[in-house]
Design an enzyme around this catalytic site. Structure first.
Site, PDB file in Angstrom:
ATOM      1  CB  ALA A  10     -10.617 -27.028   2.694  1.00 54.14           C
ATOM      2  CE1 TYR A 153       3.760 -26.752  12.294  1.00 55.53           C
ATOM      3  CE2 TYR A 153       5.974 -26.762  11.340  1.00 55.53           C
ATOM      4  CZ  TYR A 153       4.602 -26.918  11.198  1.00 55.53           C
ATOM      5  OH  TYR A 153       4.078 -27.260   9.975  1.00 55.53           O
ATOM      6  CB  THR A 189       0.350 -21.717   2.665  1.00 51.49           C
ATOM      7  OG1 THR A 189       1.570 -21.215   3.210  1.00 51.49           O
ATOM      8  CG2 THR A 189       0.655 -22.854   1.711  1.00 51.49           C
TER       9      THR A 189
HETATM   10  P1  NDP Z   1      -2.602 -22.215   5.887  1.00 54.59           P
HETATM   11  O1  NDP Z   1      -2.473 -21.311   7.060  1.00 54.59           O
HETATM   12  O2  NDP Z   1      -2.806 -21.615   4.557  1.00 54.59           O
HETATM   13  O3  NDP Z   1      -3.770 -23.276   6.145  1.00 54.59           O
HETATM   14  C1  NDP Z   1      -4.044 -23.792   7.402  1.00 54.59           C
HETATM   15  C2  NDP Z   1      -5.471 -24.319   7.408  1.00 54.59           C
HETATM   16  O4  NDP Z   1      -5.725 -24.937   8.684  1.00 54.59           O
HETATM   17  C3  NDP Z   1      -6.491 -23.226   7.224  1.00 54.59           C
HETATM   18  O5  NDP Z   1      -7.490 -23.648   6.335  1.00 54.59           O
HETATM   19  C4  NDP Z   1      -7.060 -23.020   8.615  1.00 54.59           C
HETATM   20  O6  NDP Z   1      -8.425 -22.675   8.529  1.00 54.59           O
HETATM   21  C5  NDP Z   1      -6.922 -24.435   9.198  1.00 54.59           C
HETATM   22  N1  NDP Z   1      -6.885 -24.399  10.655  1.00 54.59           N
HETATM   23  C6  NDP Z   1      -5.904 -23.878  11.442  1.00 54.59           C
HETATM   24  N2  NDP Z   1      -6.251 -23.965  12.733  1.00 54.59           N
HETATM   25  C7  NDP Z   1      -7.479 -24.548  12.762  1.00 54.59           C
HETATM   26  C8  NDP Z   1      -8.372 -24.892  13.795  1.00 54.59           C
HETATM   27  N3  NDP Z   1      -8.082 -24.676  15.084  1.00 54.59           N
HETATM   28  N4  NDP Z   1      -9.558 -25.456  13.476  1.00 54.59           N
HETATM   29  C9  NDP Z   1      -9.859 -25.682  12.176  1.00 54.59           C
HETATM   30  N5  NDP Z   1      -9.071 -25.389  11.159  1.00 54.59           N
HETATM   31  C10 NDP Z   1      -7.883 -24.815  11.447  1.00 54.59           C
HETATM   32  O7  NDP Z   1      -1.282 -23.096   5.899  1.00 54.59           O
HETATM   33  P2  NDP Z   1      -0.860 -24.406   5.069  1.00 54.59           P
HETATM   34  O8  NDP Z   1      -1.758 -24.650   3.935  1.00 54.59           O
HETATM   35  O9  NDP Z   1       0.579 -24.253   4.808  1.00 54.59           O
HETATM   36  O10 NDP Z   1      -1.041 -25.511   6.196  1.00 54.59           O
HETATM   37  C11 NDP Z   1      -1.717 -26.736   5.969  1.00 54.59           C
HETATM   38  C12 NDP Z   1      -0.944 -27.848   6.656  1.00 54.59           C
HETATM   39  O11 NDP Z   1       0.306 -28.007   6.005  1.00 54.59           O
HETATM   40  C13 NDP Z   1      -0.629 -27.585   8.126  1.00 54.59           C
HETATM   41  O12 NDP Z   1      -0.837 -28.783   8.835  1.00 54.59           O
HETATM   42  C14 NDP Z   1       0.852 -27.218   8.110  1.00 54.59           C
HETATM   43  O13 NDP Z   1       1.468 -27.532   9.326  1.00 54.59           O
HETATM   44  C15 NDP Z   1       1.327 -28.090   6.979  1.00 54.59           C
HETATM   45  N6  NDP Z   1       2.584 -27.705   6.340  1.00 54.59           N
HETATM   46  C16 NDP Z   1       2.764 -26.455   5.826  1.00 54.59           C
HETATM   47  C17 NDP Z   1       3.968 -26.139   5.196  1.00 54.59           C
HETATM   48  C18 NDP Z   1       4.237 -24.767   4.675  1.00 54.59           C
HETATM   49  O14 NDP Z   1       5.435 -24.418   4.494  1.00 54.59           O
HETATM   50  N7  NDP Z   1       3.246 -23.953   4.350  1.00 54.59           N
HETATM   51  C19 NDP Z   1       5.022 -27.133   5.045  1.00 54.59           C
HETATM   52  C20 NDP Z   1       4.724 -28.421   5.620  1.00 54.59           C
HETATM   53  C21 NDP Z   1       3.541 -28.699   6.220  1.00 54.59           C
HETATM   54  P3  NDP Z   1      -9.149 -21.544   9.412  1.00 54.59           P
HETATM   55  O15 NDP Z   1      -8.147 -20.483   9.705  1.00 54.59           O
HETATM   56  O16 NDP Z   1     -10.277 -21.111   8.536  1.00 54.59           O
HETATM   57  O17 NDP Z   1      -9.612 -22.281  10.606  1.00 54.59           O
HETATM   58  C1  8X3 Z   2       6.344 -26.053   7.469  1.00 56.55           C
HETATM   59  C2  8X3 Z   2       7.752 -26.197   7.020  1.00 56.55           C
HETATM   60  O1  8X3 Z   2      10.160 -25.599   7.684  1.00 56.55           O
HETATM   61  O2  8X3 Z   2       8.510 -23.821   7.723  1.00 56.55           O
HETATM   62  O3  8X3 Z   2       5.922 -27.187   8.141  1.00 56.55           O
HETATM   63  O4  8X3 Z   2       8.493 -25.535   9.417  1.00 56.55           O
HETATM   64  S1  8X3 Z   2       8.750 -25.249   8.025  1.00 56.55           S
END
Ligand code: NDP
Ligand code: 8X3
Length: 254
Positions: A10, A153, A189
């Site tokens: 978060a 991924y 993001t």
């Molecule tokens: P962000 O990088 O903005 O957020 C990722 C979050 O995950 C951060 O809060 C980070 O917190 C946390 N995180 C990552 N690694 C760890 C770890 N080892 N331990 C604890 N926390 C961790 O990206 P998104 O908001 O885009 O990603 C959120 C989810 O959405 C992911 O699962 C991603 O795969 C998924 N997603 C994203 C898409 C996109 O296009 N952006 C599309 C589809 C799915 P911190 O670094 O503080 O640990």
């Molecule tokens: C994130 C969407 O297409 O960048 O999960 O992998 S993509």
């Protein structure tokens, strides 16, 4: 009775937007991530706007002892988690398998698959005991459809897709809902900057089309979480209008 939602990851992106919509609607929050400063920032901004309780837990989802310590530290009202949003996750690199960075693979699999499992293993028993709770996993279009250079991924998110289905089979008889959101590309993001390890040029992947925003995804998560008790939204696949699949993005401008 005020409900409590635990959101992993978060400190930015979709998780941060999800924290915001739940706080706005009066839920108490447990927000987690590795970056304490970012979590504290999210907490103080939300506390200024909304009269909700917010707890931060700083840990790495890949480290089982740390996950255990964090979840087992939750006492009293905090130990009753009504909704778990398994959101923490990331992509690293964009390479064919024969050139892949093995540390990237380890990080993606450990975070997206094993981390999600560790959290669920520790949170779910109390839901089972209470015969109540809701787990919402954040998958991706990458978990539904492969794209070149993204095999690991995509495989990790495909595992999330199957884990969601498995959790549903394990938990439905306890009255626990298991849902999933699988978004296409999402801006607001740190996803791209993380994938390309800070290379802003490579991470510039949203400027020529309008992707989903983190707010769009958070609204869907909130909708799923607020259906009547007998309704479970199992899976939502969502993309921006300019995206038709992992390999189909209309990049003709925003
Ligand atoms: P962000 O990088 O903005 O957020 C990722 C979050 O995950 C951060 O809060 C980070 O917190 C946390 N995180 C990552 N690694 C760890 C770890 N080892 N331990 C604890 N926390 C961790 O990206 P998104 O908001 O885009 O990603 C959120 C989810 O959405 C992911 O699962 C991603 O795969 C998924 N997603 C994203 C898409 C996109 O296009 N952006 C599309 C589809 C799915 P911190 O670094 O503080 O640990
Ligand atoms: C994130 C969407 O297409 O960048 O999960 O992998 S993509």
């Amino acid at each position: 009775m005020v409900k409590t939602v635990l959101i992993t990851g978060a400190s930015s992106g979709i998780g941060k937007a999800t924290a915001s919509i739940f706080a706005k609607n009066g839920y108490n929050l447990i927000i987690t991530g590795r970056r304490e400063d970012k979590l504290e920032e999210v907490k103080s901004k939300l506390k200024k706007k909304y009269a909700v309780k917010i707890k931060t837990l700083v840990f790495d989802v890949r480290k089982l002892p740390a996950v255990k310590k964090a979840i087992q530290s939750l006492e009293g009202e905090w130990s009753k988690i009504d909704i778990l949003v398994n959101n923490a996750g990331l992509a690293m690199g964009l390479d064919p398998i024969h050139k892949g960075n093995i540390m990237h693979w380890e990080t993606m699999i450990d975070t997206n698959v094993k981390g999600l499992l560790y959290i669920t293993r520790l949170v779910a028993p109390k839901m089972v005991e209470r015969k109540d709770g809701h787990i919402i996993n954040i998958c991706s279009t990458a978990g539904k459809d492969i794209y070149p250079n993204g095999a690991v991924y995509c495989a990790s998110k495909s595992a999330v897709d199957m884990l969601t289905k498995g959790m549903r089979l394990d938990f439905y008889k306890f009255g626990i809902k298991v849902s999933q959101v699988a978004p296409g590309m999402v801006e607001e993001t740190e996803f791209a900057i993380t994938r390309f390890e800070g290379d802003e040029k490579k991470a510039n992947i949203y400027s020529d089309f309008k992707p989903l925003s983190s707010k769009d995804v958070s609204e869907t998560i909130f909708y799923i979480a607020t259906r009547p008790k007998h309704v479970n939204i199992q899976d939502v696949l969502m993309m921006s209008v300019q995206q038709a699949g992992s390999n189909f993005v209309d990049r003709s401008g925003r």
